[in-house]
Motif scaffolding. Structure first.
Motif, PDB file in Angstrom:
ATOM      1  N   ALA A  93      16.503  34.157  -1.578  1.00  0.00           N
ATOM      2  CA  ALA A  93      17.036  33.108  -1.962  1.00  0.00           C
ATOM      3  C   ALA A  93      16.412  32.449  -2.977  1.00  0.00           C
ATOM      4  CB  ALA A  93      17.407  32.380  -0.892  1.00  0.00           C
ATOM      5  N   GLY A  94      17.089  31.955  -4.073  1.00  0.00           N
ATOM      6  CA  GLY A  94      16.606  31.017  -5.174  1.00  0.00           C
ATOM      7  C   GLY A  94      17.609  29.899  -5.566  1.00  0.00           C
ATOM      8  N   LEU A 164      21.385  38.799   6.651  1.00  0.00           N
ATOM      9  CA  LEU A 164      22.668  39.368   6.739  1.00  0.00           C
ATOM     10  C   LEU A 164      23.881  38.579   7.160  1.00  0.00           C
ATOM     11  CD1 LEU A 164      21.235  42.686   8.027  1.00  0.00           C
ATOM     12  CD2 LEU A 164      22.176  42.317   5.882  1.00  0.00           C
ATOM     13  N   THR A 165      24.824  38.973   6.677  1.00  0.00           N
ATOM     14  CA  THR A 165      26.160  37.883   7.111  1.00  0.00           C
ATOM     15  C   THR A 165      26.119  37.912   8.524  1.00  0.00           C
ATOM     16  OG1 THR A 165      27.373  38.246   5.227  1.00  0.00           O
ATOM     17  CG2 THR A 165      28.325  37.428   6.846  1.00  0.00           C
ATOM     18  N   GLY A 166      26.362  36.714   9.417  1.00  0.00           N
ATOM     19  CA  GLY A 166      26.410  36.761  10.835  1.00  0.00           C
ATOM     20  C   GLY A 166      25.078  36.414  11.545  1.00  0.00           C
ATOM     21  N   ALA A 167      24.013  36.714  10.598  1.00  0.00           N
ATOM     22  CA  ALA A 167      22.322  36.416  11.271  1.00  0.00           C
ATOM     23  C   ALA A 167      22.643  34.922  11.134  1.00  0.00           C
ATOM     24  CB  ALA A 167      21.515  36.895  10.522  1.00  0.00           C
ATOM     25  N   ARG A 168      21.423  34.200  11.947  1.00  0.00           N
ATOM     26  CA  ARG A 168      21.216  32.916  11.773  1.00  0.00           C
ATOM     27  C   ARG A 168      19.616  32.630  11.585  1.00  0.00           C
ATOM     28  NH1 ARG A 168      24.225  29.775  16.602  1.00  0.00           N
ATOM     29  NH2 ARG A 168      26.619  30.244  15.954  1.00  0.00           N
ATOM     30  N   PRO A 169      19.430  33.067  10.059  1.00  0.00           N
ATOM     31  CA  PRO A 169      17.794  33.033   9.661  1.00  0.00           C
ATOM     32  C   PRO A 169      17.115  31.543   9.840  1.00  0.00           C
ATOM     33  CG  PRO A 169      19.270  32.952   7.867  1.00  0.00           C
ATOM     34  CD  PRO A 169      20.263  33.377   9.114  1.00  0.00           C
ATOM     35  N   LEU A 204      12.542  31.426  -2.498  1.00  0.00           N
ATOM     36  CA  LEU A 204      12.519  30.477  -1.606  1.00  0.00           C
ATOM     37  C   LEU A 204      12.259  30.950   0.139  1.00  0.00           C
ATOM     38  CD1 LEU A 204      14.869  27.843  -3.097  1.00  0.00           C
ATOM     39  CD2 LEU A 204      12.355  28.306  -3.413  1.00  0.00           C
ATOM     40  N   ALA A 205      13.321  32.103   0.135  1.00  0.00           N
ATOM     41  CA  ALA A 205      13.225  32.556   1.455  1.00  0.00           C
ATOM     42  C   ALA A 205      13.640  34.070   1.418  1.00  0.00           C
ATOM     43  CB  ALA A 205      14.361  32.098   2.273  1.00  0.00           C
ATOM     44  N   THR A 206      12.896  34.977   1.940  1.00  0.00           N
ATOM     45  CA  THR A 206      12.983  36.290   1.693  1.00  0.00           C
ATOM     46  C   THR A 206      13.693  37.271   2.761  1.00  0.00           C
ATOM     47  OG1 THR A 206      10.787  36.824   2.424  1.00  0.00           O
ATOM     48  CG2 THR A 206      11.028  36.451  -0.167  1.00  0.00           C
ATOM     49  N   GLY A 207      14.420  38.373   2.484  1.00  0.00           N
ATOM     50  CA  GLY A 207      14.880  39.063   3.353  1.00  0.00           C
ATOM     51  C   GLY A 207      14.695  40.529   3.524  1.00  0.00           C
ATOM     52  N   ALA A 217      23.674  36.441   2.745  1.00  0.00           N
ATOM     53  CA  ALA A 217      24.337  35.459   2.716  1.00  0.00           C
ATOM     54  C   ALA A 217      23.008  34.547   2.463  1.00  0.00           C
ATOM     55  CB  ALA A 217      25.147  34.907   3.620  1.00  0.00           C
ATOM     56  N   ALA A 218      22.903  33.609   1.417  1.00  0.00           N
ATOM     57  CA  ALA A 218      21.680  32.595   1.362  1.00  0.00           C
ATOM     58  C   ALA A 218      22.336  31.251   1.110  1.00  0.00           C
ATOM     59  CB  ALA A 218      20.802  33.017   0.467  1.00  0.00           C
ATOM     60  N   ALA A 219      21.490  30.298   1.626  1.00  0.00           N
ATOM     61  CA  ALA A 219      21.815  28.850   1.339  1.00  0.00           C
ATOM     62  C   ALA A 219      20.522  28.109   0.780  1.00  0.00           C
ATOM     63  CB  ALA A 219      22.255  28.134   2.764  1.00  0.00           C
ATOM     64  N   VAL A 220      20.786  27.446  -0.097  1.00  0.00           N
ATOM     65  CA  VAL A 220      19.722  26.314  -0.592  1.00  0.00           C
ATOM     66  C   VAL A 220      20.077  24.762  -0.617  1.00  0.00           C
ATOM     67  CG1 VAL A 220      17.950  25.869  -2.538  1.00  0.00           C
ATOM     68  CG2 VAL A 220      18.596  28.234  -1.874  1.00  0.00           C
ATOM     69  N   SER A 221      19.884  24.277   0.378  1.00  0.00           N
ATOM     70  CA  SER A 221      20.443  22.922   0.276  1.00  0.00           C
ATOM     71  C   SER A 221      19.739  22.044  -0.426  1.00  0.00           C
ATOM     72  CB  SER A 221      20.360  22.418   1.856  1.00  0.00           C
ATOM     73  OG  SER A 221      18.955  22.192   2.329  1.00  0.00           O
ATOM     74  N   PRO A 222      20.249  21.056  -1.273  1.00  0.00           N
ATOM     75  CA  PRO A 222      21.738  20.771  -1.251  1.00  0.00           C
ATOM     76  C   PRO A 222      22.422  21.474  -2.042  1.00  0.00           C
ATOM     77  CG  PRO A 222      20.744  18.989  -2.435  1.00  0.00           C
ATOM     78  CD  PRO A 222      19.652  20.031  -1.838  1.00  0.00           C
TER      79      PRO A 222
END
Length: 231
Positions: A93-94, A164-169, A204-207, A217-222
């Motif tokens: 994620a970036g 992966l979609t559906g996971a809760r990292p 920022l976070a690696t898979g 799927a990735a998220a970088v808040s905000p």
């Protein structure tokens, strides 16, 4: 060492997709500065436009290395991605900042930000031997998938996660403002950038190593969320 000759050696791997055998001893970059010189010559040899600078983790996973970002390697999310064209892909994620004005000194001013899925790759058969080799290979640039625009004041800290979609990292702290300042400092070492160019921070976070057919799927808040199916 001739940076021009080393760039030609590396450029063949970029253009053909074939993996790169170890550099001949007289062409291998001895340090990061030598790697940067090769990267600069490689950009010239490939003849592809540069749209900004990318900051990504080095081989040790801790230090951050910068290199020019080639415009054809930055894609809008939803563009088909063929993992088979990338050697040893690594996903993270970036986020990306779009420069609001020419950047020649000081700190960058941004008009917008985007979340990104960064898929790093290598031209080396066994991966980059060290930071100098990674920088020479344009920082391990693969593809940068760009999500929806976000307009706001970038906070000092945010959170990043990927899975992966559906996971809760588990979300990880992301010092967004500091990383963008670091990206700006690195960009100035490579040269001035025009308005509309971008600064990208990856890692920022690696898979786990991505596999064709997976949806990530990735998220970088905000800044936002992004997802993509990899072909």
């Amino acid at each position: 060492m001739s940076a021009t000759e080393a760039a030609k050696f590396l450029g063949e791997a970029w253009e053909t997709g074939h993996s790169l055998a170890p550099f001949p001893e007289d062409l291998a970059p001895a340090d990061i500065a030598a790697g940067e010189a090769i990267a600069a010559e490689l950009v010239e040899a490939l003849g592809l436009p540069v749209c900004g600078v990318r900051l990504a983790p080095g081989p040790d996973g801790l230090s951050m290395l910068s290199a020019p970002l080639l415009a054809p390697r930055m894609l809008r999310v939803g563009t088909p991605v063929a993992l088979s064209a990338l050697r040893s892909p690594r996903i993270s994620a970036g986020f990306l900042g779009v420069l609001a004005e020419p950047f020649e000194a000081g700190e960058p001013v941004f008009s917008a930000y985007h979340p990104v899925l960064d898929i790093a790759a290598t031209r080396y058969t066994s991966g980059a031997a060290d930071a100098a080799h990674q920088v020479a290979d344009l920082g391990g640039l693969g593809l940068v998938l760009v999500g929806k625009r976000w307009i706001g004041t970038l906070p000092e800290d945010g959170e990043a996660r990927i899975g992966l979609t559906g996971a809760r990292p588990r979300p990880l702290r992301a010092p967004l403002a500091n990383l963008m300042r670091q990206a700006g400092e690195e960009a100035l070492r490579w040269g001035a950038l025009p308005a509309g160019a971008v600064l990208v921070v990856a890692g920022l976070a690696t898979g786990s190593p991505p596999v064709a057919g997976q949806k990530w799927a990735a998220a970088v808040s905000p800044v936002g969320r992004i997802s993509a199916v990899l072909g």
